[in-house]
Design a protein around this motif. Structure first.
Motif, PDB file in Angstrom:
ATOM      1  N   UNK A 101     -52.868  32.655  34.994  1.00 50.44           N
ATOM      2  CA  UNK A 101     -54.105  33.287  35.471  1.00 50.44           C
ATOM      3  C   UNK A 101     -53.815  34.094  36.732  1.00 50.44           C
ATOM      4  N   UNK A 102     -53.045  33.499  37.649  1.00 45.27           N
ATOM      5  CA  UNK A 102     -52.664  34.199  38.872  1.00 45.27           C
ATOM      6  C   UNK A 102     -51.792  35.412  38.595  1.00 45.27           C
ATOM      7  N   UNK A 154     -50.989  41.438  37.998  1.00 39.74           N
ATOM      8  CA  UNK A 154     -50.735  42.616  37.153  1.00 39.74           C
ATOM      9  C   UNK A 154     -51.952  43.532  37.102  1.00 39.74           C
ATOM     10  N   UNK A 155     -53.143  42.937  37.111  1.00 43.95           N
ATOM     11  CA  UNK A 155     -54.370  43.742  37.122  1.00 43.95           C
ATOM     12  C   UNK A 155     -54.482  44.547  38.417  1.00 43.95           C
ATOM     13  N   UNK A 183     -56.332  52.657  37.572  1.00 45.12           N
ATOM     14  CA  UNK A 183     -57.388  51.863  36.922  1.00 45.12           C
ATOM     15  C   UNK A 183     -56.843  50.459  36.672  1.00 45.12           C
ATOM     16  N   UNK A 184     -57.733  49.486  36.776  1.00 47.11           N
ATOM     17  CA  UNK A 184     -57.316  48.087  36.645  1.00 47.11           C
ATOM     18  C   UNK A 184     -57.352  47.601  35.207  1.00 47.11           C
ATOM     19  N   UNK A 197     -58.450  39.405  31.566  1.00 43.03           N
ATOM     20  CA  UNK A 197     -58.562  38.632  30.322  1.00 43.03           C
ATOM     21  C   UNK A 197     -57.564  39.118  29.274  1.00 43.03           C
ATOM     22  N   UNK A 198     -57.447  40.447  29.137  1.00 42.27           N
ATOM     23  CA  UNK A 198     -56.531  41.015  28.140  1.00 42.27           C
ATOM     24  C   UNK A 198     -55.079  40.700  28.504  1.00 42.27           C
ATOM     25  N   UNK A 199     -54.733  40.858  29.788  1.00 42.13           N
ATOM     26  CA  UNK A 199     -53.366  40.553  30.230  1.00 42.13           C
ATOM     27  C   UNK A 199     -53.039  39.089  29.967  1.00 42.13           C
ATOM     28  N   UNK A 200     -53.964  38.207  30.341  1.00 42.93           N
ATOM     29  CA  UNK A 200     -53.754  36.766  30.157  1.00 42.93           C
ATOM     30  C   UNK A 200     -53.560  36.423  28.675  1.00 42.93           C
TER      31      UNK A 200
END
Length: 314
Positions: free
Chosen positions: A69-70, A75-76, A85-86, A90-93
């Motif tokens: 999560x961290x 990455x965001x 843009x961030x 949720x998608x990265x995780x």
């Protein structure tokens, strides 16, 4: 031109064949409805609490959670600074968990993977759908309350023997392969998170993130400690059935004392002793009711073990 219905049928056939080949349907059939309800409710509660922690405390306070999560938060934030843009946390995780699902399915267990997949999917959806709300700008309050809420979610999840994915899968895989505890892996990931927190927001936020991780860990332990041992004393008239259940379903050993006598009505009973982990208690209780609902069961918590005990609840 190929009709859409024909394409759909072919896709369904391929999915069905894959599921049959890899034992997916067999695993689903082996899980009781009660288990589905219990574990999915745990997944929903975890998803709600973790998404509130991330969107209402961690993000507004520039606080980083532990584990994947961290890393997703990092990455965001980096994508926002580099790309303008961030990317969605949720998608990265979710994307980072996909190779871990494959690893878990192959090496840890099919049921474990199915419920982990459900938990991660619901959690990612909740993080995406729940809006980011700034309750307070005080980083200490955000760190404490974010850690508290996250710890409650993780603790409740573990209490129902459900994993939130991420470093849980890595830890279980390494432990299964080497037999060693792998707290160092989680620690290394958290050190990376702390370094990036310092570089991105300033080193004072490292302290806030460390405070949050500490609070989350303490609350998780208060709600549920995964390694806690429990001793079950079972008085039963169906010793063979109960022993078979403990061996088959929990993979634990049993000590049997035959020819015990109840002083109330002088019936001959067997006394069984087994030690389980706190993570296995819900499953033990469920299978005891199925195997011998008339048995008398006494459970002592937090017992100390001297000798060999395999601490593997998956």
């Amino acid at each position: 031109m190929i009709k859409k219905t024909t394409v759909r049928k072919k896709i369904k056939f391929v999915i069905k064949r894959w599921a049959k080949k890899h034992g997916f349907l067999r695993v689903l059939k082996s899980i009781s409805r009660e288990k589905y309800a219990e574990k999915i409710s745990a997944s929903l509660i975890y998803a709600l609490l973790s998404s509130i922690a991330v969107n209402c405390f961690f993000q507004p306070g520039n606080i980083y959670a532990s584990g994947l999560t961290g890393l997703s938060q990092i990455l965001s934030t980096l994508s926002e600074r580099v790309l303008g843009f961030g990317l969605s946390i949720a998608v990265i995780y979710y994307l980072m968990n996909i190779p871990l699902f494959i690893l878990a399915w192959k090496y840890i267990g099919h049921k474990f993977t199915i419920f982990t997949f459900i938990t991660v999917t619901i959690g990612s959806l909740f993080i995406e759908l729940i809006p980011v709300v700034t309750i307070t700008q005080d980083p200490i309050i955000n760190a404490v309350f974010g850690g508290l809420i996250m710890g409650l979610g993780v603790g409740y999840n573990l209490r129902n023997n459900v994993s939130g994915g991420g470093t849980d899968i890595i830890s279980l895989y390494v432990r299964k392969k080497t037999g060693h505890e792998v707290g160092s892996i989680t620690m290394a990931i958290n050190v990376v998170i702390m370094i990036f927190a310092g570089l991105l927001f300033g080193w004072k936020y490292v302290l806030y993130s460390m405070l949050s991780i500490f609070v989350s860990g303490r609350v998780t332990d208060a709600v549920f400690t995964k390694q806690k041992k429990m001793q079950a004393l079972i008085i039963t008239s169906h010793a063979d059935k109960v022993i078979g259940m403990v061996h088959k379903k929990l993979h634990r050993g049993v000590t049997c004392i035959n020819n015990a006598e109840g002083t109330y009505n002088r019936e001959q009973k067997s006394v069984l002793l087994t030690v389980i982990t706190r993570a296995e208690f819900a499953e033990f209780k469920y299978w005891m009711k199925k195997t011998d609902p008339a048995a008398f069961v006494s459970v002592a918590e937090d017992v100390r073990i001297i000798g060999r005990f395999v601490d593997d609840d998956h």
